[in-house]
Design an enzyme around this catalytic site. Structure first.
Site: not given
Ligand code: UGA
Length: 447
Positions: A16, A35, A155, A208, A250, A257, A260, A263
């Site tokens: 971040v 850092d 990410e 989240n 969806l 996983g 974010c 946790k």
């Molecule tokens: C997530 C949020 O999307 C961000 O908005 C937020 O800022 C971030 O956490 C954070 O709090 O720092 P991120 O963890 O990078 O971002 O990844 P996502 O793209 O949200 O995916 C999270 C997980 O959900 C992945 O394992 C992904 O495979 C899974 N996922 C996502 C699904 O299984 N189905 C979906 O439709 C979307």
């Protein structure tokens, strides 16, 4: 130096912090990053980026001298008035967020006094702003303001999410401080939500938790689809066209996983519990997510019988594509479950080279290509939807394998093409074909 021309400080150059710093520099600000990890700062000074994030290296190179790096709080405080805090807040054994790194920052900054503004980017429990202010007061420090400015970056799409966000949220105790943060981001056109600090902190957790809820919801719909012969991909398209629902998040699969969602959902549940509220819905969201990984193993057993001695290839290990991040990746639980059942596991991920992370994948053989991973395998499980797996020649894969089973943990592959190459194909809540043999008219947005 006039206030607006002083550099902006960013404390913590993890995911971040680094992306925030580079984007602030891209917007024209001078930025000083701090850092405590000297090796990391040394690397960054040499232009070496410790994370993999598309577009970040280019922006960092463009920023040139506008970005400086230090390990010295004295230097940081000498140069900067506004200080973004982006240190990590990992889960503690109790499930609460561990705020020790934030506390250290407050002690370092508070101890140096002066007129300053702390801007919290780290995801912190509701009430942290009040706690920091109380701590500063107890230290006898005056003149340090505080705003909450949560980040919503994903990410793999982080740069775009910072520079083209859906909204900017600013929680403030003092309107002037809120104005200062708002001006820093004024190069970005989007909705700006100005609110209290506690509300801003809650917007982050609630966002989240809601997205995680959407994922667990569609995963349960997928599981029911398997029982009733419906196809979850088309269900998601049909649902997502309702603008009140929307198509994002969806995508059914083997669960969420990353650093974010797991946790933050846990921390919000804990936060609610600590204040006397039992957040029932989040319990279910978490449980569904755990079970979703285990269901894949059960599915495999249905196809190949006992797993003892069977060879299973995992395609993809990172928690999602376009990142090298393995935190809370579904692959870790999946690999351990398969090994516990006696399977021999081989894996390929473009970002996880052989020999790395034996701590996460004990007994798993990591190889350098998908075809090497499937060599002699009885079954393949697609764990991460890296684009190159969508281009695989399934006849070539079939030739290298001993068995003929494919489990698509992300509903990413062309099920018909895989089946045509002689495989049994199992998706999550889908057979790979959609009803009537058609593919969905509108693809659901993955993330
Ligand atoms: C997530 C949020 O999307 C961000 O908005 C937020 O800022 C971030 O956490 C954070 O709090 O720092 P991120 O963890 O990078 O971002 O990844 P996502 O793209 O949200 O995916 C999270 C997980 O959900 C992945 O394992 C992904 O495979 C899974 N996922 C996502 C699904 O299984 N189905 C979906 O439709 C979307």
């Amino acid at each position: 130096m006039p206030q607006q021309q002083r550099p902006v400080g960013v404390i913590g150059v993890g995911y971040v912090g680094l992306v925030t710093a580079v984007c602030l520099a891209h917007l024209g600000h001078e930025v000083v990053c701090l850092d405590v990890d000297e090796a990391k700062i040394d690397d960054l000074r040499r232009g070496r980026i410790p994370i993999y994030e598309p577009g970040l290296a280019e922006l960092m190179a463009d920023a040139g001298e506008r970005l400086a790096f230090t390990t010295s709080y004295d230097e940081l405080c000498d140069r900067c008035r506004v200080l973004f805090v982006a240190v990590d807040t990992p889960p503690s054994p109790s499930g609460d967020a561990d705020l020790s790194r934030v506390e250290r920052v407050v002690r370092e900054i508070g101890g140096r006094g002066g007129d300053r503004l702390l801007v919290m980017k780290s995801t912190v429990p509701v009430g942290t702003g009040d706690r920091v202010m109380a701590e500063l007061e107890a230290m006898g420090v005056e003149g340090i303001g505080y705003c909450s400015n949560p980040e919503f970056l994903r990410e793999g799409a982080a740069v775009d999410d910072v520079l083209r966000p859906d909204r900017i949220v600013i929680g403030e105790y003092d309107q002037h401080d809120g104005d200062t943060v708002s001006e820093l981001w004024s190069g970005i056109e989007t909705e700006v939500v100005r609110t209290s600090v506690a509300t801003a902190e809650m917007i982050k957790y609630a966002s989240n938790a809601f997205l995680a809820t959407k994922i667990s919801f569609i995963n349960e719909i997928a599981n029911v689809c398997e029982h009733v012969g419906a196809d979850v991909r088309t269900v998601a398209v049909g649902m997502g066209l309702d603008h009140r629902i929307g198509p994002s998040f969806l995508q059914a699969g083997i669960g969420y996983g990353g650093s974010c969602f797991p946790k933050d959902v846990q921390a919000l549940k804990q936060l609610a519990g600590n204040s006397g509220y039992h957040f029932q819905l989040l319990n279910a969201v978490i449980e569904v997510n755990h079970l979703q990984k285990r269901r894949v193993v059960a599915k495999l057993q249905e196809r190949v019988g006992r797993l003892r001695g069977k060879r299973v290839a995992l395609l993809g290990l990172t928690f999602k594509p376009n990142t090298d991040d393995l935190r809370e990746a579904a692959s870790i639980v999946l690999a351990a479950r398969l090994r516990a059942e006696g399977a021999k596991v081989t894996a390929f991920d473009p970002m996880v080279p052989p020999g790395s992370r034996p701590d996460l994948f004990p007994g798993v053989k990591l190889v350098t290509s998908a075809l090497d991973a499937v060599d002699g395998a009885d079954a393949v499980i697609l764990v991460t939807e890296w684009p190159e797996f969508g281009q695989l020649d399934w006849r070539a894969v079939r030739d290298r394998m001993r068995g003929h089973h494919v489990i698509d943990g992300r509903n990413y592959l062309d099920g018909a093409a895989v089946a045509a190459a002689g495989f049994s194909y199992d998706g999550i809540g889908t057979t790979g074909d959609t009803l009537g043999g058609e593919t969905p008219l509108v693809a659901g947005e993955r993330s």
